[in-house]
Enzyme design. Structure first.
Site, short mmCIF file in Angstrom:
data_model
loop_
_atom_site.label_atom_id
_atom_site.label_comp_id
_atom_site.label_asym_id
_atom_site.label_seq_id
_atom_site.Cartn_x
_atom_site.Cartn_y
_atom_site.Cartn_z
N SER A 301 0.81 -1.21 0.00
CA SER A 301 0.00 0.00 0.00
C SER A 301 0.84 1.25 0.00
CB SER A 301 -0.91 -0.01 1.22
OG SER A 301 -1.48 1.25 1.38
N LYS A 302 0.44 2.20 -0.87
CA LYS A 302 1.14 3.48 -0.92
C LYS A 302 0.85 4.27 0.34
CE LYS A 302 -0.04 3.44 -5.57
NZ LYS A 302 -0.85 4.02 -6.60
N ARG A 303 -0.25 3.89 0.99
CA ARG A 303 -0.62 4.63 2.20
C ARG A 303 0.34 4.34 3.34
NH1 ARG A 303 -5.61 2.84 0.72
NH2 ARG A 303 -6.40 4.25 -0.84
#
Ligand code: GLU
Length: 542
Positions: A301-303
């Site tokens: 996840s880029k988060r």
């Protein structure tokens, strides 16, 4: 050796997956999968040697992350392996989602990683511009061409109507799709609406009868797109093209021979091929790279924030280590070994070894990759120079105003430290942490601390000073280790371990760290003398 087309006969085609009109047709034949893929790849590469043009086409809607870097890297390696060209194209057609600074940063990060594009927005090139927002005229022209040939049409449906369609579909438990209403407008109706200046988009007319295509990695595929989707928008009301149109137009005009991209785009490829057919263009060869995932199989996840290349750069990760770990967890190589640099990645790359399995990334191993690459760089005279410069800056930043002896910033001193610590530290950052502060600033400790050690503190310090005088510049870790053992025997009540504790305190103010002999070699005779003289004063005062 390449396998010629004729030897590539199929026994039969078996439909593996049939999901929402998507079919993955896998060739079943009497050869192992690797060879089968090898044949496909060799077939395409042997005919285009020297003409390979690949591209990395990110949207600057965010900063470069590991997944993107990996796609760029495989494209780079493929280009270099086949003496081709690696293009960076920025797909900035969704103007509402642009992130300020992302476009520049993506190119910066590719440069930093050591996989610079040959043609790009910054570097230019004969087939540019490489920023889609600067190619609007071309997309408009092609969209018009599609309208004129009957492959696309104007759509005047309002956002409200589309929203309503969507809601109705969802209420009925169906997947929302455009109902292709404007396909059926008569030419005079279209002209009238255009004359009225009504807001409109252009949609591509999806035809049934998609032909299967052979993906370099996933084998035969077909996605009967017209069965499951409404006609897609190719030109938006704001005059910008959508991804699908701009992407194929650019791949065509930029003479892209192979599209190597993430497998999330596999399902769009049939749509793209319909467009190529409508335009009468020869499509490139497609190869979809399996996804990069966390070690436990969850989505990267880029988060999480920590998968952005800039964060790795900031944390002192070496680009070589990042490229190594990214390829190590995936496929495309005969063997998996740590410590490969880009030229080795290129020479050892074997596209037929790219599998369809997701690549599982274990970031906990990153410090180990970094340690190996740091060691390699220290041992390479030419590249070590850059480490020295980098470390000099980091020391100055971390210890501004605390450095009493400017000698610690000297190239020779830093080089010696690097050579002594290689294989032990995972990053340069570690060398400016408190554990290694003694290398750059003199330690401070009190006479009380000295007093708790041993009544022989004075004696031990004097013995060290004598030893240093005798050895002078000739300090080696091995030699000093022996000398210190002999020295410890000259004390009456203090045991070897206690002597070492005292020496370590005098040298570093710490209770742990590298061996005392190594600490002494790093610091050098003059500094050892200075620190032990100070220690003598304190032991006298205690
Ligand atoms: N702009 C698309 C992306 O950001 C490119 C996909 C492709 O390579 O075709 O993923």
């Amino acid at each position: 050796m390449s396998l010629c087309h004729k030897s590539y006969t199929w026994c039969c085609l078996r439909t593996l997956v049939s999901h929402r009109g998507f079919q993955c047709l896998t060739a079943v034949r009497d050869r192992p999968v690797g060879l089968r893929q090898h044949a496909a790849i060799n077939r395409c590469c042997s005919t285009v040697q020297g003409e390979v043009r690949v591209r990395f086409a990110p949207s600057p809607t965010g900063f470069l992350h590991l997944g993107g870097l990996r796609t760029a890297l495989y494209n780079y390696i493929f280009a270099k392996k086949y003496e081709g060209v690696f293009v960076l194209r920025l797909e900035d057609t969704d103007q509402s989602r642009l992130v300020p600074g992302a476009a520049e940063s993506i190119e910066d990060m590719l440069e930093w990683a050591g996989i610079p594009p040959d043609e790009s927005p910054r570097r230019g090139g004969a087939l540019g511009p490489y920023l889609q927002s600067q190619r609007l005229e071309l997309y408009n022209q092609i969209a018009q061409q599609l309208v004129e040939s009957g492959h696309a049409y104007y759509c005047f449906c309002s956002p409200q109507r589309l929203e309503l369609l969507k809601k109705e579909a969802l209420r009925a438990g169906q997947t929302p799709r455009y109902d292709n209403r404007c396909r059926h407008l008569r030419p005079d109706q279209v002209q009238e609406k255009l004359a009225q200046g009504l807001s409109h988009v252009i949609r591509f007319r999806l035809e049934a009868g998609v032909e299967p295509f052979q993906d370099l990695i996933f084998g035969w595929n077909r996605h009967e797109v017209a069965q499951v989707e409404g006609d897609p928008v190719v030109m938006k009301a704001d005059g910008f093209p959508t991804y699908h149109l701009a992407n194929i137009v650019d791949d065509h005009y930029m003479k892209i021979s192979h599209v190597l991209r993430g497998s999330e785009w596999l399902i769009s490829t049939s749509k793209h091929l319909l467009m190529y057919r409508a335009l009468g263009w020869q499509p490139p060869t497609f190869g979809h790279l399996p996804l990069l995932m966390n070690k436990d199989g969850s989505k990267l996840s880029k988060r999480q924030g920590d998968i952005f290349i800039q964060s790795f750069q900031r944390d002192g990760v070496l680009p070589e280590a990042l490229l190594d770990i990214t390829t190590n967890c995936g496929s495309g190589f005969n063997t998996n070994r740590m410590g490969r640099r880009i030229h080795e990645l290129i020479s050892e790359f074997n596209p037929s070894k790219i599998t369809t399995h997701s690549a599982l990334l274990d970031l906990e191993k990153l410090p180990e990759f970094n340690r190996i690459h740091l060691q390699q760089q220290i041992e390479d005279e030419e590249r070590c120079h850059f480490l020295i410069k980098d470390l000099q800056e980091q020391i100055q930043q971390a210890y501004t105003g605390e450095i009493q002896d400017k000698e610690v910033l000297h190239e020779d001193y830093i080089k010696r430290v690097l050579h002594l610590r290689k294989g032990h530290v995972s990053s340069l950052k570690e060398l400016v942490s408190p554990a290694y502060a003694y290398l750059w600033v003199r330690p401070s400790f009190s006479s009380q601390q000295v007093a708790t050690l041993t009544p022989e503190a004075h004696l031990i310090a004097s013995l060290v000073l004598k030893l240093i005088k005798e050895r002078d510049e000739e300090l080696t870790v091995g030699g000093l280790s022996k000398d210190l053992k002999t020295l410890a025997k000259q004390t009456k009540v203090t045991k070897y371990g206690e002597v070492m504790k005292l020496l370590r305190l005098a040298l570093s103010g710490l209770q742990q760290g590298p061996s005392v002999a190594e600490m002494m070699v790093s610091l050098g005779p003059a500094e050892i003398r200075h620190r032990f003289l100070k220690f003598l004063q304190l032991s006298d005062a205690s």
